[in-house]
Design an enzyme around this catalytic site. Structure first.
Site, short mmCIF file in Angstrom:
data_model
loop_
_atom_site.label_atom_id
_atom_site.label_comp_id
_atom_site.label_asym_id
_atom_site.label_seq_id
_atom_site.Cartn_x
_atom_site.Cartn_y
_atom_site.Cartn_z
N SER A 211 -4.96 16.32 3.01
CA SER A 211 -5.37 17.56 2.34
C SER A 211 -6.76 17.38 1.70
O SER A 211 -7.72 17.09 2.41
CB SER A 211 -4.29 17.97 1.33
OG SER A 211 -4.51 19.27 0.86
N ASP A 358 2.03 24.65 8.51
CA ASP A 358 1.19 24.47 7.31
C ASP A 358 0.74 25.84 6.82
O ASP A 358 0.10 26.61 7.55
CB ASP A 358 -0.02 23.59 7.68
CG ASP A 358 -0.81 23.14 6.45
OD1 ASP A 358 -1.16 24.01 5.61
OD2 ASP A 358 -1.09 21.93 6.33
N HIS A 390 2.84 22.29 4.38
CA HIS A 390 1.74 21.43 3.93
C HIS A 390 2.22 20.30 3.03
O HIS A 390 1.83 19.15 3.22
CB HIS A 390 0.71 22.30 3.21
CG HIS A 390 -0.56 21.59 2.88
ND1 HIS A 390 -1.54 21.38 3.82
CD2 HIS A 390 -1.02 21.03 1.73
CE1 HIS A 390 -2.56 20.73 3.26
NE2 HIS A 390 -2.26 20.50 1.99
#
Ligand SMILES: *[C@@H]1O[C@H](CO)[C@@H](O)[C@H](O)[C@H]1NC(C)=O
Ligand SMILES: *[C@@H]1O[C@H](CO)[C@@H](O)[C@H](O)[C@H]1NC(C)=O
Ligand SMILES: *[C@@H]1O[C@H](CO)[C@@H](O)[C@H](O)[C@H]1NC(C)=O
Ligand SMILES: *[C@@H]1O[C@H](CO)[C@@H](O)[C@H](O)[C@H]1NC(C)=O
Ligand SMILES: *[C@@H]1O[C@H](CO)[C@@H](O)[C@H](O)[C@H]1NC(C)=O
Ligand SMILES: *[C@@H]1O[C@H](CO)[C@@H](O)[C@H](O)[C@H]1NC(C)=O
Ligand SMILES: *[C@@H]1O[C@H](CO)[C@@H](O)[C@H](O)[C@H]1NC(C)=O
Ligand SMILES: *[C@@H]1O[C@H](CO)[C@@H](O)[C@H](O)[C@H]1NC(C)=O
Ligand SMILES: *[C@@H]1O[C@H](CO)[C@@H](O)[C@H](O)[C@H]1NC(C)=O
Length: 436
Positions: A211, A358, A390
């Site tokens: 991320s 996601d 996610h």
């Protein structure tokens, strides 16, 4: 605190995997005393260590400016796989190519992996990029490592790897400012490779980020060829890749992830005074969505910001709404710092892992990214997970990333992935805790 947030935080911190044995540091006068009971760490904004010495501008990027044993009882924090930890202030370069500096934390494994064909020194270096997602310098990894509930990087240090954990947002906490983060990561690697703390200068050298950490890692790879051509990076694991951060700013409004827009816009523009001043000048002075509230995120950790701005739309804070993004200085800063493959492409094998569902960074953007870099000759193993979203993939992908990184850091990549080119796989791994 929201449940998802605490999951995210605890998983992030548990991934901060790390370690301890005697160092051959006697010859280095700066670190000649080993002291296991140093004063406790204090926040970077209050700690004079977090400054650059006079004249640092004239040093080359990656130069070590200061070094110390990491403060506090690091043995208690880091667990038995870590023999010592150091904080290093190093020279870097900001998004506008002006001299800057940052701090990294180098964790030393108790039993380093060595490679006798090279030097007998530590042969493996992992740079782990923590997604700290905050515009508060007091959320920098070198400080928040102390909040980890379990010893961070235990498995990585247990594998004998040195672990480099840079404060890649730098002294201005420039969250998601791609160019600045790229430079800060590359210069942290230069600094630790030259630190003379038991690590071979030609150690196998890999990056890992999920991320916000994938942003720092990927941008470093994009800039490596032009900014640090002498660095040999052996491979990188990129999870939950954020290919277009501006897209995220636009789409998190009115969702639980809204703080990413605010911290992202402030983070990128913090590198550009004209853009930052434009932002300040166009925030509403009063009303429910006002300048004071917007800027309060500058003193918040990711978790605090996540809770405070949950469900909001950041464009409500601006006199000109979303047009703020189109203003020339802001638009330019965003174009330069938020779109992957604008500046270059990685020159190293990649393991990319992503949840098909996601909800923050769409899978089709990562599909397009993989197609583009594969077309430019990058070796990629790309795994699309049918399970989870996610936050889930942070943990669902961790074991696979660790396995892949092990082949890279043990020098076995070429023998396992003998075919060049790209492999795209759909996998079904792990749990879904977020209903996706
Ligand atoms: C170690 O740190 C403590 C706390 O700052 C200090 O009192 C002590 O003198 C130090 N010991 C050495 C050997 O430097
Ligand atoms: C540091 O922590 C370790 C492990 O918890 C403990 O054994 C040691 O006594 C601590 N040292 C000091 C000076 O508190
Ligand atoms: C130390 O490393 C070993 C081997 O990887 C691992 O099994 C263990 O859990 C690690 N210990 C800590 C405290 O992290
Ligand atoms: C990135 O996202 C922004 C906002 O959605 C969009 O306007 C832009 O076209 C995207 N850029 C690329 C290169 O995909
Ligand atoms: C700014 O907004 C906050 C709520 O976010 C509110 O409490 C405060 O009174 C507002 N300030 C002004 C000057 O309107
Ligand atoms: C909040 O952050 C700003 C900017 O980072 C800083 O100048 C200020 O001192 C901080 N305020 C508090 C109360 O920490
Ligand atoms: C991803 O899908 C969305 C809608 O399904 C579409 O608007 C967008 O153009 C696609 N992006 C890419 C990079 O293919
Ligand atoms: C040791 O170094 C050599 C030369 O760089 C390399 O070919 C080999 O893969 C390395 N092995 C390990 C275990 O790192
Ligand atoms: C993976 O699944 C997608 C649907 O999500 C499908 O379009 C694609 O062909 C599959 N790819 C592979 C390599 O099986």
């Amino acid at each position: 605190m929201n449940m998802y947030t605490s999951i995210f935080t605890s998983l992030t911190l548990s991934l901060l995997a790390a370690v301890s044995s005697a160092l051959q540091t006697g010859h280095d006068p700066i670190i000649s005393h080993l002291n296991t009971s140093l004063p406790a760490a204090i926040p970077p904004s209050l700690d004079p260590f977090y400054t650059a010495p006079v004249g640092f501008e004239y040093t080359t990027p990656g130069t070590i400016l200061r070094i110390r044993r990491a403060p506090g009882n690091f043995t208690a924090v880091m667990g038995s796989n870590c023999s010592a930890a150091y904080n290093i202030v190093y020279r870097t370069t900001n998004s506008r190519y002006l001299p800057s500096w940052s701090v990294t934390t180098l964790l030393i494994p108790s039993t380093p992996l060595t490679n006798s064909t090279v030097s007998g020194l530590g042969s493996a270096l992992l740079s782990y990029l923590i997604p700290y997602n905050s515009v508060d310098v007091d959320s920098s990894p070198s400080y928040i490592l102390y909040s980890s509930s379990t010893p961070p990087y235990g498995d990585q240090l247990g594998s004998g790897w040195f672990v480099n954990v840079p404060d890649f947002e730098g002294p201005t906490a420039s969250n998601v400012a791609g160019i600045e983060e790229a430079h800060a990561v590359l210069d942290s690697i230069r600094a630790v490779l030259s630190s003379d703390l038991g690590l071979a200068i030609d150690a196998q050298n890999a990056l890992w980020g999920y991320s916000g950490g994938s942003i720092a890692a990927e941008w470093a790879l994009e800039f490596q060829e032009q900014y640090a051509p002498e660095l040999k990076i052996t491979g990188a694991a990129l999870g939950g890749l954020v290919c277009n951060t501006t897209y995220v700013f636009d789409t998190v409004g009115n969702t639980m992830w809204a703080s990413h827009g605010i911290a992202g816009l402030l983070g990128v523009t913090s590198q550009y005074p004209d853009a930052y001043n434009y932002i300040l000048d166009h925030l509403k002075p009063s009303g429910p969505y006002n300048k004071t509230t917007f800027l309060s995120i500058r003193n918040m950790s990711y978790d605090q910001g996540h809770a405070a701005f949950n469900g909001q739309n950041m464009y409500d804070y601006f006199i000109n709404g979303r047009d703020v993004m189109q203003a020339e200085p802001v638009k330019r800063a965003l174009q330069l710092n938020t779109i992957m493959t604008y500046h270059g492409v990685p020159q190293t094998p990649l393991f990319i892992y992503k949840a098909i569902h996601d909800e923050i960074t769409p899978i089709n953007q990562t599909d397009a990214y993989v197609e583009r870099v594969c077309g430019l000759g990058v070796n990629v193993l790309y795994q699309r997970n049918t399970r989870g979203g996610h936050v889930d993939e942070l943990t669902n992908g961790a074991a696979r990333a660790m396995t892949w990184l092990t082949t890279v850091l043990e020098g076995r990549y070429a023998s396992i992935y003998s075919t060049t080119g790209c492999i795209v796989q759909n996998v079904t791994v792990g749990e879904s805790n977020t209903g996706l």
